[in-house]
Design a protein around this motif. Structure first.
Motif: not given
Length: 265
Positions: A12-38
């Motif tokens: 699910i975390s990957g889906v969120i990151v990939g979705f944002v990257l695909g939709l707006i072309g950047g910024g999605g990877s910034v969600f990776a660390t908070p999602l993995l931790v929390y």
């Protein structure tokens, strides 16, 4: 095979990151660390950073292929920017590994607020004259590519993020190339920075490969949906960036809140 909560949460975390990257072309990877931790529950922030960086690097390579086929990558500019950033990401990731994990998360939350401001306030740049790195303009352009590349790479390595949201404006500032080429060219840097950070963390045993693979799987799925939706909402891209800027700010405040609580405990 029965999937655990961690497995499902990783996808699910990957889906969120990939979705944002695909939709707006950047910024999605910034969600990776908070999602993995929390969300996923990775207890060590350093493992979360290393794990996320590995997935981000592969994701960037996957997204680079169609951009390259479409001729949207300025390879000389991208190569100089990424090469300089490689050394920056080595320095940044090395420092990040020895930095206190909770303090690193707190700083990461602050950086998320800066990213949110940058995404929300920056408007898409109009197309400018096509730019190439040549022997004639190298004396002026190369130092800019090197300095911006090193700085972006250092930040990307330190925080374990792809850095695309920083690489795009950095490339634009150094070259003045059209936005569509800056986005495509930035993926070269994101792949290099992510891979460099991942290798540095791997050397110290700070990557959970199973979680990283599941995040990558989710990222591929999310990227397909995000890319398809981006085509339909092409005329509203700035509004989408502002919406996600608010989301990033919200997560940033939460990360800061949890970081402060952890340091006070």
């Amino acid at each position: 095979m029965v999937l655990s909560f961690i497995d499902v949460a990783s996808v699910i975390s990957g889906v969120i990151v990939g979705f944002v990257l695909g939709l707006i072309g950047g910024g999605g990877s910034v969600f990776a660390t908070p999602l993995l931790v929390y969300f996923v529950g990775v207890s060590d922030p350093h493992i979360a950073i290393g794990t996320g960086a590995a997935a981000v690097a592969v994701n960037a390579l996957v997204n680079l292929v169609p951009r390259a086929r479409a001729g949207q990558v300025k390879w000389r500019c991208a190569a100089v920017f990424a090469a300089a950033g490689f050394f920056g990401s080595v320095a940044g990731s090395t420092l990040g590994k020895v930095f206190d994990g909770q303090k690193l998360l707190l700083l990461f939350g602050i950086v998320m607020l800066v990213i949110a401001a940058q995404m929300g306030l920056t408007k898409g740049a109009p197309l400018e004259k096509d730019v190439r790195l040549t022997s004639e303009n190298a004396r002026k352009m190369a130092p800019l590519l090197i300095s911006f590349g090193f700085g972006v790479g250092a930040l990307a390595g330190f925080f374990g993020i792809g850095g695309g949201f920083l690489a795009v404006p950095g490339i634009l500032a150094a070259t003045g190339m059209p936005m569509i080429y800056a986005v495509g060219s930035s993926l070269v840097s994101v792949a290099v920075f992510g891979a460099t950070t991942a290798v540095n963390y791997m050397i110290s045993g700070l990557i959970d490969w199973r979680i990283s693979a599941l995040v990558l799987l989710g990222g591929a799925i999310g990227g397909l949906f995000g890319g398809a939706l981006a085509t339909r909402l092409a005329g509203h891209k700035q509004a989408l960036r502002q919406i996600f800027a608010v989301m990033i700010a919200g997560v940033g405040f939460y990360v800061i809140y949890r970081g402060v609580l952890a340091l006070m405990a």
